[in-house]
Design a protein around this motif. Structure first.
Motif, PDB file in Angstrom:
ATOM      1  N   ASP A  62       0.865  -1.171   0.000  1.00  0.00           N
ATOM      2  CA  ASP A  62       0.000   0.000   0.000  1.00  0.00           C
ATOM      3  C   ASP A  62       0.907   1.227   0.000  1.00  0.00           C
ATOM      4  O   ASP A  62       1.740   1.392   0.896  1.00  0.00           O
ATOM      5  CB  ASP A  62      -0.894   0.023   1.233  1.00  0.00           C
ATOM      6  CG  ASP A  62      -1.996  -1.031   1.167  1.00  0.00           C
ATOM      7  OD1 ASP A  62      -2.278  -1.507   0.063  1.00  0.00           O
ATOM      8  OD2 ASP A  62      -2.560  -1.370   2.218  1.00  0.00           O
ATOM      9  N   THR A  64       1.121   5.316   0.044  1.00  0.00           N
ATOM     10  CA  THR A  64       0.359   6.514   0.392  1.00  0.00           C
ATOM     11  C   THR A  64       1.232   7.749   0.219  1.00  0.00           C
ATOM     12  O   THR A  64       2.359   7.802   0.715  1.00  0.00           O
ATOM     13  CB  THR A  64      -0.132   6.441   1.846  1.00  0.00           C
ATOM     14  OG1 THR A  64      -0.876   5.228   2.030  1.00  0.00           O
ATOM     15  CG2 THR A  64      -1.024   7.624   2.173  1.00  0.00           C
ATOM     16  N   ASP A  68      -2.636  12.586  -5.202  1.00  0.00           N
ATOM     17  CA  ASP A  68      -2.960  11.422  -6.034  1.00  0.00           C
ATOM     18  C   ASP A  68      -1.900  11.206  -7.108  1.00  0.00           C
ATOM     19  O   ASP A  68      -1.537  10.066  -7.409  1.00  0.00           O
ATOM     20  CB  ASP A  68      -4.334  11.607  -6.685  1.00  0.00           C
ATOM     21  CG  ASP A  68      -5.469  11.347  -5.714  1.00  0.00           C
ATOM     22  OD1 ASP A  68      -5.383  11.845  -4.580  1.00  0.00           O
ATOM     23  OD2 ASP A  68      -6.430  10.661  -6.073  1.00  0.00           O
ATOM     24  N   VAL A  88      -0.703  -0.698  -4.537  1.00  0.00           N
ATOM     25  CA  VAL A  88      -1.944   0.065  -4.647  1.00  0.00           C
ATOM     26  C   VAL A  88      -1.701   1.482  -4.151  1.00  0.00           C
ATOM     27  O   VAL A  88      -1.133   1.685  -3.074  1.00  0.00           O
ATOM     28  CB  VAL A  88      -3.073  -0.597  -3.832  1.00  0.00           C
ATOM     29  CG1 VAL A  88      -4.363   0.197  -3.970  1.00  0.00           C
ATOM     30  CG2 VAL A  88      -3.280  -2.032  -4.288  1.00  0.00           C
ATOM     31  N   TYR A  90      -2.603   5.283  -2.791  1.00  0.00           N
ATOM     32  CA  TYR A  90      -3.566   6.000  -1.955  1.00  0.00           C
ATOM     33  C   TYR A  90      -3.139   7.453  -1.834  1.00  0.00           C
ATOM     34  O   TYR A  90      -2.004   7.749  -1.483  1.00  0.00           O
ATOM     35  CB  TYR A  90      -3.659   5.380  -0.561  1.00  0.00           C
ATOM     36  CG  TYR A  90      -4.320   4.029  -0.553  1.00  0.00           C
ATOM     37  CD1 TYR A  90      -5.696   3.911  -0.447  1.00  0.00           C
ATOM     38  CD2 TYR A  90      -3.556   2.873  -0.674  1.00  0.00           C
ATOM     39  CE1 TYR A  90      -6.306   2.667  -0.456  1.00  0.00           C
ATOM     40  CE2 TYR A  90      -4.159   1.632  -0.686  1.00  0.00           C
ATOM     41  CZ  TYR A  90      -5.530   1.528  -0.568  1.00  0.00           C
ATOM     42  OH  TYR A  90      -6.131   0.291  -0.584  1.00  0.00           O
ATOM     43  N   GLY A  94      -8.074   8.797  -0.129  1.00  0.00           N
ATOM     44  CA  GLY A  94      -8.323   7.367  -0.308  1.00  0.00           C
ATOM     45  C   GLY A  94      -7.642   6.864  -1.566  1.00  0.00           C
ATOM     46  O   GLY A  94      -6.593   7.394  -1.972  1.00  0.00           O
ATOM     47  N   PRO A  95      -8.206   5.824  -2.219  1.00  0.00           N
ATOM     48  CA  PRO A  95      -7.598   5.297  -3.439  1.00  0.00           C
ATOM     49  C   PRO A  95      -7.372   6.382  -4.482  1.00  0.00           C
ATOM     50  O   PRO A  95      -8.267   7.173  -4.772  1.00  0.00           O
ATOM     51  CB  PRO A  95      -8.639   4.263  -3.920  1.00  0.00           C
ATOM     52  CG  PRO A  95      -9.329   3.831  -2.672  1.00  0.00           C
ATOM     53  CD  PRO A  95      -9.402   5.061  -1.808  1.00  0.00           C
ATOM     54  N   SER A  97      -6.828   8.328  -8.022  1.00  0.00           N
ATOM     55  CA  SER A  97      -7.431   8.220  -9.346  1.00  0.00           C
ATOM     56  C   SER A  97      -6.683   9.107 -10.332  1.00  0.00           C
ATOM     57  O   SER A  97      -6.152  10.155  -9.959  1.00  0.00           O
ATOM     58  CB  SER A  97      -8.910   8.628  -9.309  1.00  0.00           C
ATOM     59  OG  SER A  97      -9.042  10.015  -9.040  1.00  0.00           O
ATOM     60  N   ARG A 214      -8.200   0.499   4.946  1.00  0.00           N
ATOM     61  CA  ARG A 214      -7.949   0.544   3.501  1.00  0.00           C
ATOM     62  C   ARG A 214      -8.336  -0.777   2.837  1.00  0.00           C
ATOM     63  O   ARG A 214      -8.887  -0.792   1.739  1.00  0.00           O
ATOM     64  CB  ARG A 214      -6.475   0.874   3.233  1.00  0.00           C
ATOM     65  CG  ARG A 214      -6.090   2.309   3.587  1.00  0.00           C
ATOM     66  CD  ARG A 214      -4.781   2.709   2.931  1.00  0.00           C
ATOM     67  NE  ARG A 214      -3.668   1.935   3.435  1.00  0.00           N
ATOM     68  CZ  ARG A 214      -2.903   2.275   4.454  1.00  0.00           C
ATOM     69  NH1 ARG A 214      -3.168   3.389   5.108  1.00  0.00           N
ATOM     70  NH2 ARG A 214      -1.893   1.528   4.839  1.00  0.00           N
ATOM     71  N   GLU A 217     -12.071  -0.997   2.339  1.00  0.00           N
ATOM     72  CA  GLU A 217     -12.506  -0.129   1.238  1.00  0.00           C
ATOM     73  C   GLU A 217     -12.203  -0.775  -0.101  1.00  0.00           C
ATOM     74  O   GLU A 217     -13.044  -0.767  -1.018  1.00  0.00           O
ATOM     75  CB  GLU A 217     -11.807   1.226   1.340  1.00  0.00           C
ATOM     76  CG  GLU A 217     -12.219   2.049   2.551  1.00  0.00           C
ATOM     77  CD  GLU A 217     -11.338   3.258   2.766  1.00  0.00           C
ATOM     78  OE1 GLU A 217     -10.357   3.428   1.987  1.00  0.00           O
ATOM     79  OE2 GLU A 217     -11.593   4.038   3.702  1.00  0.00           O
ATOM     80  N   ARG A 218     -11.006  -1.332  -0.228  1.00  0.00           N
ATOM     81  CA  ARG A 218     -10.611  -1.958  -1.490  1.00  0.00           C
ATOM     82  C   ARG A 218     -11.478  -3.172  -1.795  1.00  0.00           C
ATOM     83  O   ARG A 218     -11.854  -3.405  -2.961  1.00  0.00           O
ATOM     84  CB  ARG A 218      -9.131  -2.361  -1.425  1.00  0.00           C
ATOM     85  CG  ARG A 218      -8.168  -1.188  -1.431  1.00  0.00           C
ATOM     86  CD  ARG A 218      -6.774  -1.610  -0.994  1.00  0.00           C
ATOM     87  NE  ARG A 218      -6.268  -2.744  -1.730  1.00  0.00           N
ATOM     88  CZ  ARG A 218      -5.248  -3.504  -1.334  1.00  0.00           C
ATOM     89  NH1 ARG A 218      -4.640  -3.248  -0.199  1.00  0.00           N
ATOM     90  NH2 ARG A 218      -4.838  -4.510  -2.070  1.00  0.00           N
ATOM     91  N   GLU A 221     -14.910  -1.959  -2.955  1.00  0.00           N
ATOM     92  CA  GLU A 221     -14.797  -1.414  -4.309  1.00  0.00           C
ATOM     93  C   GLU A 221     -14.611  -2.523  -5.345  1.00  0.00           C
ATOM     94  O   GLU A 221     -15.137  -2.445  -6.464  1.00  0.00           O
ATOM     95  CB  GLU A 221     -13.619  -0.442  -4.384  1.00  0.00           C
ATOM     96  CG  GLU A 221     -13.846   0.844  -3.597  1.00  0.00           C
ATOM     97  CD  GLU A 221     -12.567   1.629  -3.385  1.00  0.00           C
ATOM     98  OE1 GLU A 221     -11.498   1.159  -3.852  1.00  0.00           O
ATOM     99  OE2 GLU A 221     -12.619   2.694  -2.756  1.00  0.00           O
TER     100      GLU A 221
END
Length: 269
Positions: A62, A64, A68, A88, A90, A94-95, A97, A214, A217-218, A221
């Motif tokens: 993860d 962070t 973004d 992934v 973050y 959050g995630p 984009s 996290r 949430e993943r 989603e």
């Protein structure tokens, strides 16, 4: 031979071997995570990416970052580190984009695009006021029918009956059985096309609260995305992660932990 005399020492020996194996596995995993974290931080430093947090769970990372754009760039670097399976990204919300990253990099361009999309009063053709447009002649779209209370209750009952959706340990990747259950959920949602549903992810209490948040949430989603791929209208679905904050049972055994790892469907009123 008296089995009551023989069995207790055998059981103790077996449990001792199992405990030792578990300790060795945990220690080996921690060594791998520590080494991969060190390699990931080195790769980020070499790429000039500072202020990035990397958290390893096994071989999954993860990443962070404060923005973004930085999170996506850092995840790309970390994902290329040998031994790391997936990274992934973050951002602060959050995630990460790609759309948010573009807006961060050029906010003036985004504002200009919005301005161009809105015609000025001077650019409006006066003659068009007297002409009938296709939009004016088209029949108005029927408003969406609201489901009745009985329909919502029936949909909730059917969704509760769906088996638990399972994932690969400490990741948002669905197992084979998990994918089958998501298909079953899509079929149930097709039987109740009027209802809107929130997909809720929950984890057990193993690991840090931030990691579990996290992860939940993943997972939520991932289920949402899979349902859309299966033909469920995206506008009917929302997702939310609760981490370890709302356990189904008080965790006292491994079976309790398994019960708390779940995805639930809540029909919205």
């Amino acid at each position: 031979m008296n089995l009551r005399t023989v069995l207790p020492p055998v059981i103790v020996a077996v449990l001792g071997i199992g405990a030792l194996s578990g300790v060795q596995d945990t220690g080996f995993r921690e060594q791998i995570e520590s080494k991969l974290t060190e390699n990931a931080q080195g790769a980020l430093s070499a790429a000039g990416l500072d202020g990035v947090e990397v958290e390893l769970t096994g071989r999954d990372a993860d990443v962070t970052a404060p923005t973004d754009a930085a999170a996506l760039a850092a995840a790309d670097v970390v994902g290329g580190v040998e031994g790391i399976r997936v990274a992934v990204a973050y951002g602060p919300g959050g995630p990460a984009s790609a759309e948010a990253a573009v807006a961060e990099s050029d906010p003036e361009s985004t504002a200009a695009d919005d301005a161009e999309a809105t015609p000025s009063p001077e650019a409006t053709d006066p003659a068009s006021d007297s002409e009938t447009t296709d939009d004016e002649t088209a029949e108005p779209e029927e408003p969406k029918r609201e489901p009745t209370r009985e329909e919502r209750e029936k949909a909730q009952e059917d969704l509760v009956e769906i088996p638990n959706i399972t994932f690969v340990t400490d990741s948002a990747r669905l197992t084979k059985d998990g994918r089958r259950v998501v298909r079953e959920a899509a079929e149930v949602l097709e039987e109740h096309p009027e209802v809107e549903v929130r997909i809720e992810g929950h984890t057990d209490s193993v690991g840090t609260p931030s990691h579990n948040q996290r992860l939940s949430e993943r997972r939520a989603e991932e289920v949402l995305g899979r349902l859309v791929e299966l033909g469920v209208d995206r506008d009917r679905l929302t997702s939310k992660g609760y981490g370890e904050s709302d356990p189904l049972v008080v965790p006292r055994t491994f079976a309790d932990l398994e019960k708390n790892r779940r995805v639930e469907f809540t029909v919205l009123s």
